[in-house]
Scaffold this active site. Sequence first.
Site, PDB file in Angstrom:
ATOM      1  N   ASN A 151       1.142  -0.607  -4.126  1.00 57.94           N
ATOM      2  CA  ASN A 151       2.497  -1.146  -4.338  1.00 57.94           C
ATOM      3  C   ASN A 151       2.801  -2.326  -3.405  1.00 57.94           C
ATOM      4  O   ASN A 151       3.925  -2.824  -3.386  1.00 57.94           O
ATOM      5  CB  ASN A 151       3.556  -0.049  -4.171  1.00 57.94           C
ATOM      6  N   TYR A 169       2.702  12.642  10.260  1.00 59.40           N
ATOM      7  CA  TYR A 169       1.545  11.939   9.681  1.00 59.40           C
ATOM      8  C   TYR A 169       0.265  12.769   9.835  1.00 59.40           C
ATOM      9  O   TYR A 169      -0.464  12.994   8.869  1.00 59.40           O
ATOM     10  CB  TYR A 169       1.422  10.580  10.386  1.00 59.40           C
TER      11      TYR A 169
HETATM   12  N1  LIG Z   1      -5.832   1.802  10.444  1.00 55.42           N
HETATM   13  C1  LIG Z   1      -6.136   2.885  11.151  1.00 55.42           C
HETATM   14  O1  LIG Z   1      -6.359   2.807  12.368  1.00 55.42           O
HETATM   15  C2  LIG Z   1      -6.241   4.228  10.459  1.00 55.42           C
HETATM   16  C3  LIG Z   1      -6.614   5.335  11.243  1.00 55.42           C
HETATM   17  C4  LIG Z   1      -6.718   6.574  10.629  1.00 55.42           C
HETATM   18  C5  LIG Z   1      -6.482   6.718   9.281  1.00 55.42           C
HETATM   19  N2  LIG Z   1      -6.108   5.640   8.531  1.00 55.42           N
HETATM   20  C6  LIG Z   1      -5.858   5.847   7.093  1.00 55.42           C
HETATM   21  O2  LIG Z   1      -6.668   4.958   6.353  1.00 55.42           O
HETATM   22  C7  LIG Z   1      -6.010   4.597   5.138  1.00 55.42           C
HETATM   23  C8  LIG Z   1      -5.930   3.087   5.041  1.00 55.42           C
HETATM   24  O3  LIG Z   1      -5.204   2.624   6.167  1.00 55.42           O
HETATM   25  P1  LIG Z   1      -4.975   1.092   6.506  1.00 55.42           P
HETATM   26  O4  LIG Z   1      -5.074   0.928   7.956  1.00 55.42           O
HETATM   27  O5  LIG Z   1      -5.798   0.267   5.601  1.00 55.42           O
HETATM   28  O6  LIG Z   1      -3.429   0.963   6.158  1.00 55.42           O
HETATM   29  P2  LIG Z   1      -2.673  -0.036   5.162  1.00 55.42           P
HETATM   30  O7  LIG Z   1      -1.225   0.238   5.313  1.00 55.42           O
HETATM   31  O8  LIG Z   1      -3.148  -1.423   5.353  1.00 55.42           O
HETATM   32  O9  LIG Z   1      -3.198   0.477   3.738  1.00 55.42           O
HETATM   33  C9  LIG Z   1      -2.524   1.430   2.954  1.00 55.42           C
HETATM   34  C10 LIG Z   1      -2.244   0.803   1.609  1.00 55.42           C
HETATM   35  O10 LIG Z   1      -1.535   1.748   0.810  1.00 55.42           O
HETATM   36  C11 LIG Z   1      -0.509   1.068   0.125  1.00 55.42           C
HETATM   37  N3  LIG Z   1       0.548   2.039  -0.203  1.00 55.42           N
HETATM   38  C12 LIG Z   1       1.361   2.687   0.652  1.00 55.42           C
HETATM   39  N4  LIG Z   1       2.202   3.496  -0.024  1.00 55.42           N
HETATM   40  C13 LIG Z   1       1.898   3.353  -1.337  1.00 55.42           C
HETATM   41  C14 LIG Z   1       2.415   3.910  -2.524  1.00 55.42           C
HETATM   42  N5  LIG Z   1       3.448   4.775  -2.501  1.00 55.42           N
HETATM   43  N6  LIG Z   1       1.872   3.541  -3.701  1.00 55.42           N
HETATM   44  C15 LIG Z   1       0.845   2.645  -3.743  1.00 55.42           C
HETATM   45  N7  LIG Z   1       0.315   2.075  -2.649  1.00 55.42           N
HETATM   46  C16 LIG Z   1       0.841   2.429  -1.454  1.00 55.42           C
HETATM   47  C17 LIG Z   1      -0.048  -0.026   1.071  1.00 55.42           C
HETATM   48  O11 LIG Z   1       0.573  -1.111   0.411  1.00 55.42           O
HETATM   49  C18 LIG Z   1      -1.367  -0.432   1.719  1.00 55.42           C
HETATM   50  O12 LIG Z   1      -1.965  -1.508   1.024  1.00 55.42           O
HETATM   51  C19 LIG Z   1      -4.658   5.270   5.175  1.00 55.42           C
HETATM   52  O13 LIG Z   1      -4.739   6.475   4.451  1.00 55.42           O
HETATM   53  C20 LIG Z   1      -4.449   5.541   6.655  1.00 55.42           C
HETATM   54  O14 LIG Z   1      -3.572   6.621   6.863  1.00 55.42           O
HETATM   55  C21 LIG Z   1      -5.986   4.396   9.096  1.00 55.42           C
END
Ligand SMILES: NC(=O)c1ccc[n+]([C@@H]2O[C@H](COP(=O)([O-])OP(=O)(O)OC[C@H]3O[C@@H](n4cnc5c(N)ncnc54)[C@H](O)[C@@H]3O)[C@@H](O)[C@H]2O)c1
Length: 320
Positions: free
Chosen positions: A36, A148
């Site tokens: 989104n 979270y």
């Molecule tokens: N970045 C980190 O350090 C980290 C650490 C542990 C876990 N994670 C997990 O890894 C995954 C990716 O994280 P990231 O760092 O790329 O974060 P990010 O926020 O860049 O990516 C998440 C994506 O999900 C999309 N999104 C959010 N809600 C949505 C919805 N309701 N419908 C459709 N799309 C939606 C956002 O637009 C975004 O593009 C996530 O699940 C996050 O929790 C990330």
Amino acid sequence: MENAKIFITGGAGFIGSYVVEELLAYKPARIIILDNLIRGSLENMQAFINNPVIEFVEGDIRDRELLEKCVAGADYVFHMAALRINSCAANPRDGFEVMLQSTFELAELCLKHKVKKVIYSSSASVYGLAQHFPTPETDNPYDNQTFYGGAKLWGEQLFRSYKFMFGLDYVALRYFNVYGARMDTDGKYTEVMIKWLDCIRDGKAPLIYGDGSTTMDFVYVRDVAKANVAALLAEVTDEAFNVGNCEETSLKQLLHTLLKVNNSTLAPEYREANSVNPVSRRLADNTKAKNFLAFQPSISLEEGLYELSQWYFEKQKIKI
Ligand SMILES: NC(=O)c1ccc[n+]([C@@H]2O[C@H](COP(=O)([O-])OP(=O)(O)OC[C@H]3O[C@@H](n4cnc5c(N)ncnc54)[C@H](O)[C@@H]3O)[C@@H](O)[C@H]2O)c1
């Protein structure tokens, strides 16, 4: 994976966009991305958005009908869409809908449409402050205090129960502190690198709040993308894996390395800690991922911070 149809939620995001890039090398027939763009962007997808294999659907995972359209016919699913730790704390109801309810709907749809394997993005947040350092996957999750972390753990347990009850194959990946080009510039834990890069650009003293002894395990985003592909390719199911760099880096050391890769002689200034961080240490034990997924991180902190700096300054069209 050749000729497979892959569905990825959150594929326009920071990590998701690298997973897509990594997957393209395996020549899948189709990659459907549902995002989104609440945090992801077209810019993140620049390298592949015009590739005919890619179908980008701008929409919300809370839209069940749309979610089903995307899942139908998929061989494999990467579930990466999520809200950030701070957003969940600020809006637990949104956190519930996105992290719990939609993950449940997705699991149901994966079952209905006979998806062969789900790769679920979990987090080191499930541990809270871990019991052991380095932290193995067997450490208990009872010290997590965040919505979270609780939601990520529930997601793991949901897929675990769907494997047990219905045979749905899955792997959960517990990422540690992911950083790199295209990273989030507002996150609670990651913004510090970006703030310091701003200081380097402006020639101002970088600030450290507290004594700088809090440690994290920084893993470069391209390594995390590789772990995702490895989790899909490996003959493994019903397991959770740590994905870290297996190096414990204090904030002080992080700043030192960031200054070094940017040839900066700036000295930090210390300020009183302005928030209480209940997680003072992070260090992954990746032994399980090495054994089951043949995954090992390959990018050192120095290389990663150099790449991040190049991207950030380039993005701002600033020469230092
Ligand atoms: N970045 C980190 O350090 C980290 C650490 C542990 C876990 N994670 C997990 O890894 C995954 C990716 O994280 P990231 O760092 O790329 O974060 P990010 O926020 O860049 O990516 C998440 C994506 O999900 C999309 N999104 C959010 N809600 C949505 C919805 N309701 N419908 C459709 N799309 C939606 C956002 O637009 C975004 O593009 C996530 O699940 C996050 O929790 C990330």
